[in-house]
Design a protein around this motif. Structure first.
Motif, PDB file in Angstrom:
ATOM      1  N   MET A 193       7.094   3.799  22.134  1.00 41.94           N
ATOM      2  CA  MET A 193       6.332   3.081  21.113  1.00 41.94           C
ATOM      3  C   MET A 193       5.800   4.065  20.072  1.00 41.94           C
ATOM      4  SD  MET A 193       3.039   0.542  21.486  1.00 41.94           S
ATOM      5  CE  MET A 193       1.908   1.825  22.030  1.00 41.94           C
ATOM      6  N   ILE A 194       5.881   3.661  18.820  1.00 47.93           N
ATOM      7  CA  ILE A 194       5.367   4.488  17.736  1.00 47.93           C
ATOM      8  C   ILE A 194       3.925   4.082  17.437  1.00 47.93           C
ATOM      9  CG2 ILE A 194       5.636   5.070  15.281  1.00 47.93           C
ATOM     10  CD1 ILE A 194       8.646   4.605  15.667  1.00 47.93           C
ATOM     11  N   GLU A 195       3.043   5.052  17.397  1.00 49.59           N
ATOM     12  CA  GLU A 195       1.631   4.789  17.113  1.00 49.59           C
ATOM     13  C   GLU A 195       1.299   5.232  15.694  1.00 49.59           C
ATOM     14  OE1 GLU A 195      -0.580   6.715  20.172  1.00 49.59           O
ATOM     15  OE2 GLU A 195       0.000   5.276  21.719  1.00 49.59           O
ATOM     16  N   VAL A 196       0.680   4.336  14.935  1.00 46.82           N
ATOM     17  CA  VAL A 196       0.382   4.601  13.530  1.00 46.82           C
ATOM     18  C   VAL A 196      -1.116   4.457  13.293  1.00 46.82           C
ATOM     19  CG1 VAL A 196       0.741   3.841  11.145  1.00 46.82           C
ATOM     20  CG2 VAL A 196       2.655   3.823  12.769  1.00 46.82           C
ATOM     21  N   ASP A 197      -1.698   5.470  12.661  1.00 53.53           N
ATOM     22  CA  ASP A 197      -3.104   5.425  12.274  1.00 53.53           C
ATOM     23  C   ASP A 197      -3.201   4.779  10.896  1.00 53.53           C
ATOM     24  OD1 ASP A 197      -5.720   5.804  11.564  1.00 53.53           O
ATOM     25  OD2 ASP A 197      -5.663   8.003  11.634  1.00 53.53           O
ATOM     26  N   GLY A 198      -3.649   3.535  10.864  1.00 52.73           N
ATOM     27  CA  GLY A 198      -3.706   2.787   9.618  1.00 52.73           C
ATOM     28  C   GLY A 198      -4.727   3.286   8.629  1.00 52.73           C
ATOM     29  N   SER A 199      -5.576   4.230   9.047  1.00 55.71           N
ATOM     30  CA  SER A 199      -6.586   4.785   8.143  1.00 55.71           C
ATOM     31  C   SER A 199      -6.070   6.013   7.406  1.00 55.71           C
ATOM     32  CB  SER A 199      -7.853   5.159   8.924  1.00 55.71           C
ATOM     33  OG  SER A 199      -7.612   6.267   9.782  1.00 55.71           O
ATOM     34  N   TYR A 200      -4.830   6.413   7.677  1.00 56.54           N
ATOM     35  CA  TYR A 200      -4.276   7.610   7.036  1.00 56.54           C
ATOM     36  C   TYR A 200      -4.164   7.399   5.528  1.00 56.54           C
ATOM     37  CZ  TYR A 200      -1.147  11.520   6.022  1.00 56.54           C
ATOM     38  OH  TYR A 200      -0.588  12.650   5.489  1.00 56.54           O
ATOM     39  N   GLY A 201      -4.353   8.495   4.762  1.00 53.75           N
ATOM     40  CA  GLY A 201      -4.188   8.408   3.306  1.00 53.75           C
ATOM     41  C   GLY A 201      -5.172   7.445   2.684  1.00 53.75           C
ATOM     42  N   GLU A 202      -4.632   6.516   1.874  1.00 54.89           N
ATOM     43  CA  GLU A 202      -5.526   5.555   1.216  1.00 54.89           C
ATOM     44  C   GLU A 202      -5.964   4.454   2.166  1.00 54.89           C
ATOM     45  OE1 GLU A 202      -1.614   3.686   1.025  1.00 54.89           O
ATOM     46  OE2 GLU A 202      -2.309   5.705   0.628  1.00 54.89           O
ATOM     47  N   GLY A 203      -5.366   4.391   3.365  1.00 61.46           N
ATOM     48  CA  GLY A 203      -5.831   3.469   4.405  1.00 61.46           C
ATOM     49  C   GLY A 203      -5.810   2.017   3.993  1.00 61.46           C
ATOM     50  N   GLY A 204      -4.758   1.590   3.301  1.00 62.58           N
ATOM     51  CA  GLY A 204      -4.658   0.207   2.826  1.00 62.58           C
ATOM     52  C   GLY A 204      -3.599  -0.594   3.539  1.00 62.58           C
ATOM     53  N   GLY A 205      -3.190  -1.689   2.903  1.00 64.41           N
ATOM     54  CA  GLY A 205      -2.234  -2.596   3.523  1.00 64.41           C
ATOM     55  C   GLY A 205      -0.805  -2.099   3.519  1.00 64.41           C
ATOM     56  N   GLN A 206      -0.501  -1.117   2.654  1.00 59.11           N
ATOM     57  CA  GLN A 206       0.870  -0.636   2.570  1.00 59.11           C
ATOM     58  C   GLN A 206       1.352  -0.044   3.887  1.00 59.11           C
ATOM     59  OE1 GLN A 206       1.438   3.159   1.113  1.00 59.11           O
ATOM     60  NE2 GLN A 206       3.540   2.907   0.410  1.00 59.11           N
ATOM     61  N   ILE A 207       0.498   0.737   4.544  1.00 59.71           N
ATOM     62  CA  ILE A 207       0.893   1.343   5.823  1.00 59.71           C
ATOM     63  C   ILE A 207       1.288   0.261   6.813  1.00 59.71           C
ATOM     64  CG2 ILE A 207       0.108   2.688   7.805  1.00 59.71           C
ATOM     65  CD1 ILE A 207      -1.757   4.186   6.001  1.00 59.71           C
ATOM     66  N   LEU A 208       0.496  -0.781   6.877  1.00 60.80           N
ATOM     67  CA  LEU A 208       0.739  -1.877   7.811  1.00 60.80           C
ATOM     68  C   LEU A 208       2.072  -2.574   7.515  1.00 60.80           C
ATOM     69  CD1 LEU A 208      -0.384  -3.712  10.094  1.00 60.80           C
ATOM     70  CD2 LEU A 208      -1.364  -5.123   8.270  1.00 60.80           C
ATOM     71  N   ARG A 209       2.262  -2.995   6.258  1.00 65.31           N
ATOM     72  CA  ARG A 209       3.495  -3.708   5.895  1.00 65.31           C
ATOM     73  C   ARG A 209       4.732  -2.865   6.165  1.00 65.31           C
ATOM     74  NH1 ARG A 209       0.258  -4.947   1.495  1.00 65.31           N
ATOM     75  NH2 ARG A 209       1.209  -3.217   0.330  1.00 65.31           N
ATOM     76  N   THR A 210       4.684  -1.615   5.731  1.00 67.84           N
ATOM     77  CA  THR A 210       5.857  -0.756   5.879  1.00 67.84           C
ATOM     78  C   THR A 210       6.117  -0.424   7.339  1.00 67.84           C
ATOM     79  OG1 THR A 210       5.365   0.205   3.709  1.00 67.84           O
ATOM     80  CG2 THR A 210       6.976   1.341   5.060  1.00 67.84           C
ATOM     81  N   ALA A 211       5.062  -0.188   8.110  1.00 70.31           N
ATOM     82  CA  ALA A 211       5.228   0.145   9.526  1.00 70.31           C
ATOM     83  C   ALA A 211       5.883  -0.999  10.287  1.00 70.31           C
ATOM     84  CB  ALA A 211       3.879   0.491  10.146  1.00 70.31           C
ATOM     85  N   VAL A 212       5.442  -2.221  10.026  1.00 71.28           N
ATOM     86  CA  VAL A 212       6.022  -3.374  10.736  1.00 71.28           C
ATOM     87  C   VAL A 212       7.447  -3.632  10.261  1.00 71.28           C
ATOM     88  CG1 VAL A 212       5.768  -5.823  11.244  1.00 71.28           C
ATOM     89  CG2 VAL A 212       3.747  -4.368  11.159  1.00 71.28           C
ATOM     90  N   ALA A 213       7.711  -3.475   8.957  1.00 64.94           N
ATOM     91  CA  ALA A 213       9.084  -3.644   8.456  1.00 64.94           C
ATOM     92  C   ALA A 213      10.018  -2.605   9.077  1.00 64.94           C
ATOM     93  CB  ALA A 213       9.104  -3.543   6.935  1.00 64.94           C
ATOM     94  N   LEU A 214       9.557  -1.362   9.181  1.00 63.03           N
ATOM     95  CA  LEU A 214      10.367  -0.315   9.814  1.00 63.03           C
ATOM     96  C   LEU A 214      10.546  -0.585  11.306  1.00 63.03           C
ATOM     97  CD1 LEU A 214       8.864   2.829   8.053  1.00 63.03           C
ATOM     98  CD2 LEU A 214      11.216   1.981   7.808  1.00 63.03           C
ATOM     99  N   SER A 215       9.526  -1.151  11.931  1.00 63.62           N
ATOM    100  CA  SER A 215       9.621  -1.528  13.334  1.00 63.62           C
ATOM    101  C   SER A 215      10.779  -2.499  13.553  1.00 63.62           C
ATOM    102  CB  SER A 215       8.301  -2.157  13.790  1.00 63.62           C
ATOM    103  OG  SER A 215       8.422  -2.778  15.048  1.00 63.62           O
TER     104      SER A 215
END
Length: 346
Positions: free
Chosen positions: A1-23
């Protein structure tokens, strides 16, 4: 399982959307914590929930934490199931951000994926519809992605109510993107889209764009598109220019109290800077295209290379995230006032 810290960088919605799409794309389980941690209202908002639910349906995923306000989610995809999907954000949440996430997730689908989304087509902090259709889509098509998009109705803040359609078709092997020579741009094209506002506003926006480029000895052809079926009033200007090999663009959404002339001039100036720099990808396209270039690098073992004016915080966050999912690395060099970015297989 890949673990992603959603607070990284600007900590916005982009990390979430891209992480799930890549998943979904890589068929990898992902856990995202600290969702939108650096935003005034952290956690999942309705628009983020909408895109994850679409990706869940698309991939028959098992999930945890899918509720408004949730600070962490778990997403375990199975396989991409082609078919027709319908989604309604219920607000003016961006439909183009949803389309971009679904398009990325669908790259390996063996059957067509059709999606109809209702929400905001032209809202702040996201690609305008015309930027999506005139800049982003042509760029991914250049890589070999087979996709068709259609605008049914505009949707502005706050009510949204816009409607768009997208179909992603199974494609062949994707190609790399290799344009690291300075580009020459000439004609500027554009659209001023307006709803439920006086026509003089769109006229003033259009004239300010044309005047700006005339003052710089350049031609601009800008049309006006009125769509009063939108639930809310609004105006947006999108501009783009093609070289022999690529396209750059820019967009701005109007706001109450912000003069029409300033709206047109500021958008024109943004595009002008990209054109004068001779880049192969504008600042926003750099961020949006990176996942595709990384996927090509990892799958085909073939590098992509391009010129951009600067690396936004979104782009740097994307690089960090992509290296978690894909065996790739990014090499950035300063070249003639631009950044030369190479996306390499690790």
């Amino acid at each position: 399982m890949i673990e992603v810290d959603g607070s990284y960088g600007e900590g916005g919605g982009q990390i979430l959307r891209t992480a799930v799409a890549l998943s979904v794309l890589m068929n990898e389980e992902v856990s995202v914590t600290g969702v939108r941690a650096k935003r005034p209202n952290p956690g999942l908002r309705p628009q983020h929930l909408t895109v994850i639910k679409v990706l869940k349906e698309l991939s028959e995923a098992e999930t945890k934490g899918l509720s408004v306000g949730s600070r962490s989610i778990f997403f375990s995809p199975k396989r991409v199931v082609g078919g027709r999907y319908v989604s309604d954000v219920g607000t003016a949440g961006s439909v183009t951000l949803i389309l971009q996430a679904v398009l990325l997730a669908s790259l390996k689908s063996s059957k067509p994926v059709s999606l109809t989304v209702k929400g905001g087509t032209d809202v702040k902090w996201s690609p305008s519809w015309d930027y999506f259709a005139r800049v982003f889509v042509p760029l991914v098509k250049r890589l070999g992605v087979k996709v068709e998009v259609d605008l049914v109705r505009r949707g502005f803040y706050p009510a949204g109510g816009g409607e768009v359609k997208m179909t992603v078709f199974p494609g062949e092997k994707l190609s790399s993107f290799k344009i690291d020579e300075p580009q020459r741009y000439g004609l500027v094209e554009g659209v001023v889209a307006i709803s439920k506002l006086p026509s003089h506003i769109s006229t003033r926006v259009r004239h300010s764009v044309i005047r700006f480029f005339l003052s710089n000895s350049m031609e601009a052809k800008v049309s006006v598109e009125r769509d009063d079926e939108s639930l809310s009033e609004g105006v947006v200007v999108t501009l783009w220019s093609n070289s022999d090999e690529t396209v750059v663009g820019g967009a701005m959404v109007g706001e109450r109290g912000f003069p029409a002339e300033k709206l047109g001039e500021r958008c024109a100036m943004t595009l002008f800077h990209e054109m004068q720099a001779g880049v192969s990808l504008d600042v926003n396209a750099t961020d949006q295209l990176l996942p595709y270039l990384a996927f090509v690098a990892s799958k085909n073992h073939e590098s992509s290379v391009f010129l951009t004016r600067e690396l936004s915080s979104h782009t740097r966050t994307n690089m960090w995230l992509l290296e978690k999912f894909l065996p790739v690395r990014f090499e950035v060099k300063d070249v003639g006032g631009c950044k030369r970015v190479e996306v390499k297989p690790a």
